[in-house]
Scaffold this motif. Structure first.
Motif, PDB file in Angstrom:
ATOM      1  N   UNK A 118      82.131  13.682  71.789  1.00 49.78           N
ATOM      2  CA  UNK A 118      80.878  13.187  71.216  1.00 49.78           C
ATOM      3  C   UNK A 118      79.749  14.211  71.354  1.00 49.78           C
ATOM      4  N   UNK A 119      79.799  15.010  72.440  1.00 46.15           N
ATOM      5  CA  UNK A 119      78.719  15.969  72.663  1.00 46.15           C
ATOM      6  C   UNK A 119      78.822  17.183  71.760  1.00 46.15           C
ATOM      7  N   UNK A 120      79.923  17.292  71.002  1.00 42.82           N
ATOM      8  CA  UNK A 120      80.088  18.461  70.124  1.00 42.82           C
ATOM      9  C   UNK A 120      80.275  18.065  68.664  1.00 42.82           C
ATOM     10  N   UNK A 121      80.142  16.776  68.344  1.00 47.13           N
ATOM     11  CA  UNK A 121      80.379  16.348  66.962  1.00 47.13           C
ATOM     12  C   UNK A 121      79.177  15.598  66.410  1.00 47.13           C
ATOM     13  N   UNK A 122      79.058  15.583  65.082  1.00 50.78           N
ATOM     14  CA  UNK A 122      77.996  14.827  64.407  1.00 50.78           C
ATOM     15  C   UNK A 122      78.481  14.530  62.996  1.00 50.78           C
ATOM     16  N   UNK A 123      77.624  13.888  62.209  1.00 51.10           N
ATOM     17  CA  UNK A 123      77.966  13.616  60.806  1.00 51.10           C
ATOM     18  C   UNK A 123      79.245  12.819  60.672  1.00 51.10           C
ATOM     19  N   UNK A 124      80.194  13.356  59.896  1.00 57.23           N
ATOM     20  CA  UNK A 124      81.401  12.599  59.601  1.00 57.23           C
ATOM     21  C   UNK A 124      82.581  12.970  60.515  1.00 57.23           C
ATOM     22  N   UNK A 125      82.312  13.706  61.627  1.00 51.04           N
ATOM     23  CA  UNK A 125      83.402  14.073  62.538  1.00 51.04           C
ATOM     24  C   UNK A 125      83.657  12.965  63.553  1.00 51.04           C
ATOM     25  N   UNK A 126      84.900  12.853  63.982  1.00 50.62           N
ATOM     26  CA  UNK A 126      85.254  11.869  65.002  1.00 50.62           C
ATOM     27  C   UNK A 126      85.400  12.519  66.365  1.00 50.62           C
ATOM     28  N   UNK A 170      96.456   6.387  88.427  1.00 50.51           N
ATOM     29  CA  UNK A 170      95.105   6.692  87.936  1.00 50.51           C
ATOM     30  C   UNK A 170      95.007   6.230  86.483  1.00 50.51           C
ATOM     31  N   UNK A 171      93.896   5.541  86.196  1.00 49.44           N
ATOM     32  CA  UNK A 171      93.716   4.952  84.867  1.00 49.44           C
ATOM     33  C   UNK A 171      92.527   5.609  84.171  1.00 49.44           C
ATOM     34  N   UNK A 172      92.726   6.018  82.934  1.00 51.22           N
ATOM     35  CA  UNK A 172      91.627   6.590  82.141  1.00 51.22           C
ATOM     36  C   UNK A 172      91.413   5.718  80.897  1.00 51.22           C
ATOM     37  N   UNK A 173      90.150   5.374  80.644  1.00 49.49           N
ATOM     38  CA  UNK A 173      89.783   4.668  79.406  1.00 49.49           C
ATOM     39  C   UNK A 173      89.224   5.687  78.420  1.00 49.49           C
ATOM     40  N   UNK A 174      89.774   5.691  77.228  1.00 50.58           N
ATOM     41  CA  UNK A 174      89.287   6.590  76.177  1.00 50.58           C
ATOM     42  C   UNK A 174      88.717   5.784  75.013  1.00 50.58           C
ATOM     43  N   UNK A 175      87.637   6.295  74.415  1.00 50.19           N
ATOM     44  CA  UNK A 175      87.179   5.781  73.121  1.00 50.19           C
ATOM     45  C   UNK A 175      87.638   6.776  72.054  1.00 50.19           C
ATOM     46  N   UNK A 176      88.311   6.257  71.031  1.00 43.59           N
ATOM     47  CA  UNK A 176      88.750   7.105  69.924  1.00 43.59           C
ATOM     48  C   UNK A 176      87.944   6.692  68.694  1.00 43.59           C
ATOM     49  N   UNK A 177      87.350   7.680  68.010  1.00 34.74           N
ATOM     50  CA  UNK A 177      86.501   7.372  66.856  1.00 34.74           C
ATOM     51  C   UNK A 177      86.821   8.326  65.702  1.00 34.74           C
ATOM     52  N   UNK A 212      76.345   7.380  56.949  1.00 34.89           N
ATOM     53  CA  UNK A 212      77.482   6.835  57.701  1.00 34.89           C
ATOM     54  C   UNK A 212      77.049   6.598  59.143  1.00 34.89           C
ATOM     55  N   UNK A 213      77.327   5.412  59.641  1.00 35.10           N
ATOM     56  CA  UNK A 213      76.894   5.043  60.996  1.00 35.10           C
ATOM     57  C   UNK A 213      77.944   5.519  62.000  1.00 35.10           C
ATOM     58  N   UNK A 214      77.511   6.284  62.988  1.00 38.19           N
ATOM     59  CA  UNK A 214      78.443   6.754  64.024  1.00 38.19           C
ATOM     60  C   UNK A 214      78.569   5.684  65.107  1.00 38.19           C
TER      61      UNK A 214
END
Ligand SMILES: [Zn+2]
Length: 416
Positions: A261-269, A283-290, A360-362
């Motif tokens: 998220x810190x390196x993307x904008x506009x239409x990038x996921x 160990x458990x990791x939660x990821x958000x995928x967009x 487009x809403x991010x």
């Protein structure tokens, strides 16, 4: 023919807006009640009074949602349109004791907010202010948010109703109004009664700059990766221990930096590690995928799972579990099946004298959720800026443009 004449119309949007923002409707994410705070119903009751005074049928349900109806003035059948806005404000910034200030005839000067002179709204920080020369800007006083998100949407809808009632010759079909609660804490459409609403299409009024039309949002999944290592006494762990935390750290370390998220904008996921917890064994990791496309989302998930496998395969005995949960989808998939919903909105924005700008809403929106509940619902501009902050601002002229857009839009649906 269309020609609603606004030159002699006394807009009521600003006076309504100034009234609504003074009621504290800040949502509370820690409350499990609906609405999460009682102030939202206070605003609901005020709106109900004003709707009844206009002679409209209106009700507030037990959750605080306000429903109202403007009957059609056409003799032929016209699709029922819903206009929707949310009554709550963000928990991120105080909404207690909002003192709105109108800065008349803005000339590009710094807007210093008197209750905290350190809060200054400058054109260099908000380039959109360049389009506001000569306009009247409303801000808060420095210690609270303004609440233009989304009381501007409410005031715009109320003024459009006022226009239709005072101009019975202006064509429109049946208009349904929906004011929701707790949108800012992600519960905005949890209790919407679509049977009661019985609309064919909907528009939320919760967008930003004049002319903006938001008809796309992220596709979103949450992925939970659980990495299982092998625990052993540290003194005798040689050749036995597999540390799950170190595997998890290696997975995160190998994420492609350009897909964050810190390196993307506009239409990038992006692939975003949101939370991590664990010990040697698990160990458990939660990821958000967009991503804006569903297949892009799936490609990111494959990439992530490939990274997890690669690390886990380095150590015999290590394992992982993968859980993928759908969060929401791009409303474009629904809107593409009803192209007239967006096309008419573009036309209405043009008739109001503005250039439509697709945006487009991010993130996700209530409109996206409604769209997948079989009510196609793009988001229209209200003119709000710097929402969720003490520097929130909006111009009266932009809100008036949004009122005009709604009047044109209903006419387009009625006369298409
Ligand atoms: Zn909003």
């Amino acid at each position: 023919m269309y020609s609603p004449d606004f030159s002699h119309y006394h807009f009521t949007v600003a006076e309504r807006f100034l009234r609504y923002v003074q009621i504290n409707t800040q949502a509370d994410p820690f409350s499990s009640a609906t609405p999460s705070t009682p102030g939202q119903k206070d605003l609901g009751r005020l709106l109900l009074d004003e709707l009844h005074q206009m002679g409209l049928e209106a009700e507030m349900d037990a959750y605080g949602y306000v429903y109202a109806t403007l009957p059609s003035n056409q003799t032929h059948p016209v699709p029922v349109i819903c206009f929707c806005a949310h009554m709550d404000t963000s928990p991120d910034c105080s909404g207690e004791g909002v003192k709105p200030i109108v800065h008349r005839n803005y000339q590009g000067e710094d807007l210093v907010l008197p209750d905290d002179p350190a809060q200054i709204i400058r054109m260099e920080d908000f380039p959109e202010l360049q389009q506001q020369i000569g306009n009247d800007i409303i801000t808060a006083s420095g210690t609270t948010l303004l609440g233009a998100d989304d009381k501007s949407g409410i005031a715009i809808i109320m003024d459009a109703l006022h226009y239709w009632i005072s101009h019975p010759e202006q064509p429109h079909g049946e208009i349904r109004i929906l004011f929701t609660v707790d949108e800012e804490i992600g519960r905005g459409v949890d209790h919407v009664d679509l049977q009661k609403l019985r609309a064919d299409v909907a528009y939320t009024l919760d967008g930003e700059s004049a002319g903006h039309l938001e008809d796309e949002n992220f596709c979103a999944d949450q992925v939970v990766v659980q990495i299982h290592g092998i625990s052993a006494h540290t003194g005798y762990a040689c050749g036995k221990m597999v540390n799950a935390m170190k595997l998890a750290a290696a997975v995160i370390d190998n994420l492609p930096g350009e897909l964050s998220p810190e390196a993307t904008s506009g239409k990038q996921g992006f692939i975003h590690p949101l939370h991590i917890e664990g010990n040697v064994e698990t160990t458990t990791i939660h990821f958000l995928i967009r991503h804006f496309e569903e297949n892009g989302l799936k490609a990111y998930e494959q990439l992530l799972e490939g990274l997890v496998k690669q690390q886990v395969n380095r150590f015999p005995g290590a394992k992982y579990e993968w859980k993928c949960q759908e969060q929401y989808r791009n409303m474009k998939y629904v809107l593409d099946q009803h192209p007239e919903v967006v096309r008419y909105a573009e036309e209405a924005i043009r008739r109001a004298g503005l250039q439509p700008v697709h945006h487009a809403i991010r993130g996700g929106t209530d409109g996206a959720r409604l769209s997948f509940m079989s009510l196609p619902c793009p988001n229209l501009f209200t003119g709000q800026h710097a929402f969720h902050s003490k520097k929130e601002w909006i111009s009266i002229q932009d809100m008036q443009k949004a009122v005009q857009t709604l009047v044109h839009l209903a006419e387009i649906w009625a006369t298409r």
